[in-house]
Design an enzyme around this catalytic site. Structure first.
Site, PDB file in Angstrom:
ATOM      1  N   HIS A 143       0.661  -1.354  -0.020  1.00 63.94           N
ATOM      2  CA  HIS A 143       0.233   0.085  -0.092  1.00 63.94           C
ATOM      3  C   HIS A 143       0.908   1.317   0.198  1.00 63.94           C
ATOM      4  O   HIS A 143       0.292   2.224  -0.115  1.00 63.94           O
ATOM      5  CB  HIS A 143      -1.300  -0.012   1.164  1.00 63.94           C
TER       6      HIS A 143
HETATM    7 ZN    ZN Z   1      -4.272  -6.953   3.157  1.00 64.17          ZN
END
Ligand code: ZN
Length: 369
Positions: A143
């Site tokens: 992320h």
């Molecule tokens: Zn995850």
């Protein structure tokens, strides 16, 4: 296999390990507990995995500043270094929030260099053809963005590995089987056809809560831009996807697209938060799915670098990642690692999950180049 990638019939598997990648603490109440890797390591040791002739334990080396900056802005790296030395100052503009998903903590830069470097060590071993696969279960932090920490991720090691490979002129296929969309990796290669990203993930409102499942991206319509159009593939799975539906989705999308793309290297992110006991997600897969998927990765003709990712049920992490590494080794899997009784839907729930999964498959395939 061309473009300078070693060919051969390597059979071994490498496991990145150093107690330092399993000892940091994000925050006392934080769901990501790096200590979870101790259970994976100790289970494999007890089962004799590391004593097998084809097994290699790989020591991570700290990633260099230049490698980190393949993906991250220098100002962001400076901020992480400051946060690492003085975690009590304010770094919220960089996505580091003491009360949020990704808190600053002492030593965060140094341990992140080591977890990132573990993925780079795994990459070099697999690329050189010394091993069939090498895995860094402390990596897969998919992320993190160029200028921002996000979703427990500080430096985006899968994107760094894909970027380093692409810089060597290699074609890279990135397959992300974490429960969450691999948004940071997708964003890093949204404009290029040199890295194909495929993410299978939960997408939509969280059942019973209504707000969107993190990070809220990953629709099939996010398919890349410019030269990258059609090279970002998203399989947006419904909540409650079980083994039957997940395996159908994987088989329909990943093998045919990789066959068409013909990568030099396969990079996989193997977060185990889609497990049915995971407290943070609504997917309902078991070790059955992971046996199927990891056996397929191993049987594929591609050089293969693997990473971890999410996984917040410590017992599911321990059993599934140990099982995966045994499959990477070509070893027998003892039943103690398998889920005894995973969910299998019937009736109206079966129909609903299958209908939504089939739609996700159709849309993902239609989005491809
Ligand atoms: Zn995850």
């Amino acid at each position: 296999m061309t473009r300078g990638v070693a060919t051969g019939t390597a059979t071994g598997a490498g496991f990145v390990w150093d107690p330092r990648i399993a000892s940091h603490v994000y925050r006392d109440d934080h769901p990501l507990r790096p200590e979870r890797l101790i259970g994976v390591h100790d289970t494999l040791e007890r089962l004799g995995a590391f004593a097998r002739p084809d097994a290699r334990v790989l020591a991570p080396r700290a990633a260099t500043r230049g490698q980190i900056e393949r993906i991250h802005a220098p100002e962001y790296v400076e901020a992480v270094m400051q946060a690492s030395a003085d975690p009590d100052a304010d770094y919220t503009e960089w996505g580091l929030d003491p009360y949020g998903d990704t808190p600053p903590f002492a030593g965060m830069h140094e341990v992140s260099l080591l977890t990132t470097g573990g993925s780079l060590v795994a990459m070099e071993e697999a690329l050189a053809g010394r091993l069939r696969v090498a895995v860094n279960y402390s990596g897969g932090l998919h992320h993190a963005r160029a200028r921002r920490a996000s979703g427990f991720c500080i430096y985006n090691d899968p994107a760094i590995v894909c970027g380093v490979l692409a810089d060597r002129g290699l074609r890279v296929a990135y397959v992300d089987i974490d429960a969450h969309h691999g948004d940071g990796v997708q964003a890093a290669f949204y404009d290029t056809d040199q890295v194909l990203t495929i993410s299978l993930h939960e997408y939509g409102p969280i059942p019973g809560l209504g707000r969107m499942f993190f990070p809220g991206t990953g629709r099939a319509s996010e398919r890349g831009r410019g030269a990258g159009t059609g090279y970002s593939i998203n399989v947006a799975l419904p909540a409650f996807t079980d083994d039957t539906a997940y395996i159908r989705a994987f088989d329909a999308v990943v093998p045919p697209l990789l066959e068409r793309y013909r990568p030099d290297v396969l990079v996989t992110q193997q977060g185990i938060d889609p497990h049915f006991t995971d407290p943070l997600t609504d997917l309902k897969i078991s070790t059955r799915t992971r046996e199927h998927v990891v056996r397929w990765f191993r049987s594929s003709p591609y050089r293969w670098v693997a990473m971890g990712g999410g996984g917040y049920s410590l017992d599911a992490v321990r059993r599934t990642w140990a099982l995966e590494f045994l499959i990477m080794l070509g070893a027998e899997v003892p039943d103690e690692l398998r889920d005894a009784d995973p969910p299998v839907w019937t009736g109206a729930k079966r129909t609903a999950v299958d209908g939504s999964t089939d739609q996700a498959i159709r849309e993902a395939l239609a989005a491809a180049w």
